[in-house]
Scaffold this active site. Structure first.
Site, PDB file in Angstrom:
ATOM      1  N   HIS A 140      -3.157  -3.905   1.608  1.00  0.00           N
ATOM      2  CA  HIS A 140      -2.290  -3.232   0.639  1.00  0.00           C
ATOM      3  C   HIS A 140      -3.043  -2.858  -0.632  1.00  0.00           C
ATOM      4  O   HIS A 140      -2.427  -2.650  -1.667  1.00  0.00           O
ATOM      5  CB  HIS A 140      -1.103  -4.130   0.254  1.00  0.00           C
ATOM      6  CG  HIS A 140      -0.217  -4.515   1.383  1.00  0.00           C
ATOM      7  ND1 HIS A 140      -0.587  -5.444   2.324  1.00  0.00           N
ATOM      8  CD2 HIS A 140       1.013  -4.072   1.742  1.00  0.00           C
ATOM      9  CE1 HIS A 140       0.376  -5.591   3.211  1.00  0.00           C
ATOM     10  NE2 HIS A 140       1.365  -4.767   2.888  1.00  0.00           N
TER      11      HIS A 140
ATOM     12  N   GLU B 136       5.577   5.328   9.318  1.00  0.00           N
ATOM     13  CA  GLU B 136       4.807   6.343   8.596  1.00  0.00           C
ATOM     14  C   GLU B 136       4.580   7.572   9.460  1.00  0.00           C
ATOM     15  O   GLU B 136       4.511   8.691   8.959  1.00  0.00           O
ATOM     16  CB  GLU B 136       3.467   5.772   8.107  1.00  0.00           C
ATOM     17  CG  GLU B 136       3.593   4.873   6.896  1.00  0.00           C
ATOM     18  CD  GLU B 136       4.213   3.509   7.197  1.00  0.00           C
ATOM     19  OE1 GLU B 136       4.263   3.124   8.392  1.00  0.00           O
ATOM     20  OE2 GLU B 136       4.651   2.829   6.255  1.00  0.00           O
TER      21      GLU B 136
END
Lengths: 323, 386
Positions: free
Chosen positions: A129, A60
């Site tokens: 998540h 990321e």
């Protein structure tokens, strides 16, 4: 009007902007052949090719960092994260680079990038998540933050986000991806920073974001049977926030409830409460209550997850408490 | 034991009230919400409703008595109950508990000048909410409205095309004073065009003087206050109060200056205006006007006027018919100052003065003479000094 899903609306917004503007491209993990973790970019590789639908390594920091770099050098990148939970790894690039560069270079450089990220619980994806982390981004001057609740809003707001010359964090609740709603075929945009009254009412204002807009609307329908008239307002853009619309509604109803799926402490709801107290104190007939998730990680167990997510019954009981 | 009925706090600044009239006698049956006493504050005279149902057992404060707020003025209870009037002034403070009211209710009560302690809350935990205050205003309004006032709109209009508003206590007071004045005083209004060319020139010099000496800049209105005060010394009958029987003529001029505020009109007073120079007047009026607009003017500063000046010149008005501020007997309206071309290509500055007098006291001729003298003083202020 035709109805399409939230995911289709987002895909349409990106495809239309990419057809119009060759500097717009998408990058993210498995967005090419696989079509992205939630299938949002499905089919786009065939139309735009691997140069503009770029698969990235699982980093990321690299995704956000190269988005910042390409934005500085004239592109309009759309970076997709698989889950907003992983934005923490790209946070230095976002907070210390994307949000600061235009300011620190006196406007000589600009960062017209969009960081798209799915958020929210409801799929049993567990604590890493399933989070709603909008409050992180809203706290950073230099970032705009969008959090739509309908396919129509998602498409119009994403197009405005892509055209905006500042970094925009675009948060997509993953339980909304299959949610269908009317979206016109013709071109339209929705300006950033404009809230929407999703339902008019006169007794209490419920300010809700993303998935919670729909729960608030369900609660409003229930309460209508009891003669309680609920106004539901969706800020749509958390930053810049449309204070005027929120204040106007609360001045009318004298009561406010703020609903979000993120945990309570230091959540975005606290900001809304503060804004209302600053601007509409003399119009309140009751304290403003927050209906939010509790201050815990998101549980994996489905019954516990359901318990964690704010539900209609909690919105209803909060409304009854202050009326 | 009956319940004490206390002197209500009818306004933010109210500290005491005068019992003007008891509408009920001892022994009378009283419904909750029924008006039982008329109370006068420094601003308004108002009927007060009973917060309780029962029998008026004892009247503690007689008509004419001045009673501090929250002191008992009557006892209400059940017939035949024993009445004990306790002297417990010290304990009154303890009764002033926190009234639970929402910010919206507090705002509305503040705007309408209503004491929240008179209202029963229906919100959670007995909190007074906005609709409780609205209901109180509505109930209160019904008592005050006289049948002559209610007029049906002649054309049936749908609800969306008009709205009804309860008026503020200030507006109510203005309405009652003006209608009393218009009913009682016999108004005649005289129009006079004055040459103020020299006044315009003098103001320029006053401005220069103000800026070199760091003094407040006098407005035209200040100059009128100054000159009218001086001219009034020669026309004492216009500087007077008349209560219908007795005429009081004042040796000094307390000049009222009408000031438009959000909810209406207030008239702060420049005391002994004829003894003050123009810069003192400028300082006093600007301070009074500012504080009046901010709602910070003191009751004393709004009373004691002996003559009033009202100015609509800034809106382009020339002539109008001012209503006398009772018990005064005259009011001077000032129009706009305009340039007028005269024969011989001469330009002069003129202003139209509208003097309303109470014909019961001031006849047309003396009113005209006052205007003539004022006109001369404005035309040649230097000569007037000699």
């Amino acid at each position: 009007m035709r109805e399409i899903t939230f995911a289709e609306a987002i895909r349409e917004a990106m495809s239309e902007e990419m057809r119009k503007d060759p500097t717009v491209f998408i990058m993210g993990e498995d967005i090419g052949i696989y079509g992205g973790a939630f299938g949002v970019t499905r089919g786009m590789l065939a139309e735009f090719g691997p140069e503009r639908i770029k698969d990235t390594p699982i980093s990321e920091a690299a995704i956000v960092g190269s988005a910042v770099g390409s934005a500085m050098t004239g592109m309009r990148p759309i970076a997709e994260l698989m889950y907003v939970d992983f934005a923490t790894i790209g946070m230095d690039q976002l907070v210390n680079q994307a949000a600061k560069i235009r300011y620190m270079f006196g406007g000589k450089a600009k960062i017209p990038m969009v960081l798209r990220a799915p958020c929210g619980a409801g799929r049993g994806n567990a604590a890493q998540h399933s989070q709603c982390l909008e409050a992180f981004f809203v706290h950073v001057p230099g970032l705009k933050v969008v959090m739509p609740s309908t396919p129509y809003d998602a498409k119009g707001l994403l197009k405005s986000s892509i055209r905006d010359d500042n970094p925009v964090v675009f948060l997509e609740h993953k339980m909304l991806y299959n949610f269908k709603g009317p979206v016109p075929e013709e071109e339209y945009t929705i300006p950033l920073g404009v809230a929407d009254v999703k339902r008019e009412g006169k007794d209490v204002t419920v300010i809700a974001t993303a998935m919670m807009v729909h729960k608030a609307l369900n609660a409003a329908k229930e309460l209508e049977k009891e003669g309680i008239s609920v106004e539901v307002v969706d800020p749509r853009t958390l930053k810049p926030l449309d204070i005027e619309t929120l204040v106007r509604s609360v001045k009318k109803t004298k009561h406010a409830i703020v609903v979000h799926e993120a945990v309570k402490t230091n959540g975005f709801g606290a900001e809304i409460v503060a804004v209302l107290v600053e601007n509409a104190f003399d119009y309140l007939d009751a304290p403003i209550l927050r209906v939010t998730a509790p201050d815990t990680p998101v549980p994996y167990s489905r019954p516990l997850e359901d318990e964690f997510i704010p539900q209609e019954k909690e919105i209803i009981s909060a409304i009854k408490e202050i009326l | 034991m009956g319940k004490e009925f206390v002197m209500p706090k009818l306004g933010m600044t109210m500290e005491e009230g005068t019992i003007t009239k008891w509408l009920k006698k001892e022994g009378d049956r009283i419904e909750k919400g029924e008006p039982i006493v008329e109370i006068m504050t420094d601003k308004v005279n108002m009927e007060v409703e009973s917060p309780y149902e029962g029998t008026l057992l004892k009247i503690i404060a007689k008509e004419g008595d001045v009673v501090p707020i929250l002191q008992p003025i009557a006892i209400i209870g059940e017939e035949g109950e024993e009445v004990k009037v306790e002297e417990k002034k010290e304990e009154v403070k303890a009764e002033e508990g926190i009234i639970k009211a929402s910010p919206a209710a507090k705002r509305l009560a503040r705007e309408a000048g209503i004491d929240l302690s008179l209202i029963k809350g229906t919100g959670p935990d007995g909190r007074i909410v906005e609709k409780d205050v609205l209901a109180y205003i509505e109930a209160h309004k019904k008592v005050e409205v006289t049948p002559q006032v209610t007029t049906e709109p002649s054309i049936k209009v749908s609800e969306a095309t008009y709205r009804e508003e309860s008026i503020s206590s200030l507006r109510r007071e203005i309405a009652s004073r003006l209608s009393r004045s218009y009913r009682e005083a016999v108004h005649i209004t005289l129009e006079f065009t004055a040459d103020v060319t020299n006044i315009v020139k003098i103001r320029e010099r006053l401005k220069e003087k103000a800026s070199t000496n760091n003094l407040p800049v006098p407005t035209f209105n200040d100059i009128f206050v100054r000159i009218v005060s001086l001219v009034l010394k020669d026309h004492p009958n216009l500087n007077a109060h008349f209560d219908g029987e007795k005429l009081t003529i004042f040796n000094t001029v307390n000049m009222g200056v009408a000031v438009a505020v959000k909810e209406g009109l207030l008239v702060p007073v420049v005391k002994e205006a004829e003894k003050k120079n123009i810069f003192e007047i400028a300082r006093i009026t600007s301070d009074l006007v500012n504080r009046t607009r901010e709602g910070k003017v003191l009751p004393d500063e709004l009373s004691g006027g002996t003559f009033t000046i009202t100015n609509l010149g800034m809106f382009g008005i020339d002539f109008f018919t001012p209503i006398i501020n009772p018990p005064q007997v005259a009011i001077l309206g000032i129009g706009r100052i305009k340039e007028v071309l005269k024969p011989g290509n001469m330009t002069v500055n003129e202003v139209v003065l509208s003097l309303s007098v109470d014909h019961r006291i001031v006849d047309g001729a003396p009113a005209a003479m006052f205007l003539r003298d004022l006109g001369e003083a404005l035309k040649d202020p230097v000569l007037y000094l000699f």
